[in-house]
Design a protein around this motif. Structure first.
Motif, mmCIF file in Angstrom:
data_model
loop_
_atom_site.group_PDB
_atom_site.id
_atom_site.type_symbol
_atom_site.label_atom_id
_atom_site.label_comp_id
_atom_site.label_asym_id
_atom_site.label_seq_id
_atom_site.Cartn_x
_atom_site.Cartn_y
_atom_site.Cartn_z
ATOM 1 N N GLU A 10 6.166 -1.862 7.905
ATOM 2 C CA GLU A 10 5.662 -0.831 6.919
ATOM 3 C C GLU A 10 4.707 -1.419 5.996
ATOM 4 O O GLU A 10 3.624 -1.022 5.766
ATOM 5 C CB GLU A 10 6.701 -0.244 6.156
ATOM 6 N N THR A 15 3.017 3.081 7.657
ATOM 7 C CA THR A 15 4.513 4.003 8.018
ATOM 8 C C THR A 15 4.226 4.469 9.440
ATOM 9 O O THR A 15 5.420 4.391 10.115
ATOM 10 C CB THR A 15 4.399 5.212 7.053
ATOM 11 N N SER A 16 3.069 4.681 9.791
ATOM 12 C CA SER A 16 3.242 5.265 11.468
ATOM 13 C C SER A 16 3.680 4.278 12.363
ATOM 14 O O SER A 16 4.429 4.562 13.337
ATOM 15 C CB SER A 16 1.877 5.897 11.765
ATOM 16 N N VAL A 19 7.453 4.243 12.076
ATOM 17 C CA VAL A 19 8.143 5.275 12.553
ATOM 18 C C VAL A 19 8.268 5.040 14.165
ATOM 19 O O VAL A 19 9.279 5.207 14.805
ATOM 20 C CB VAL A 19 7.333 6.664 12.403
ATOM 21 N N ARG A 20 7.086 4.659 14.632
ATOM 22 C CA ARG A 20 7.015 4.247 16.089
ATOM 23 C C ARG A 20 8.236 3.246 16.448
ATOM 24 O O ARG A 20 9.036 3.345 17.507
ATOM 25 C CB ARG A 20 5.699 3.710 16.731
#
Length: 97
Positions: A10, A15-16, A19-20
């Motif tokens: 992160e 953040t993406s 999340v992955r």
């Protein structure tokens, strides 16, 4: 250790990417090896032995687990700690990337 990985992803990739990574965990695409009860004594030994280098519990748990599994390659962004540790089953770890 998963929380440490999530923090690094992160803060460095966003953040993406975190999340992955979490999605990959949920899908079973990555294996998660728990710290066994028998690892804790070795973790304490490593933290004590490398106290002058501030080797913490997270890194020591990676070393203890790698030793138990016979793993010689470590993927990490923390070359400083893993390059100084001398595992019991190999002279040094191969550090990737």
């Amino acid at each position: 250790m998963i929380t440490e990985v999530c923090y690094l992803i992160e803060t460095r990739l966003g953040t993406s990417a975190e999340v992955r990574f979490l999605g990959d965990l949920a899908a079973g695409d990555l294996d998660v090896e728990p710290v066994n009860a028998g690892d804790w004594l070795r973790i304490a030994e490593l933290v004590h032995r490398y106290s002058d280098q501030s080797l913490g519990t997270v890194d020591a748990s990676v070393v203890a687990t790698a030793e138990r599994l016979g793993v010689t390659r470590i993927i990490t962004l923390d070359r400083r700690h893993f390059s100084i540790v001398r595992p019991i089953h190999t002279p040094t770890f191969e550090i990737l990337p």
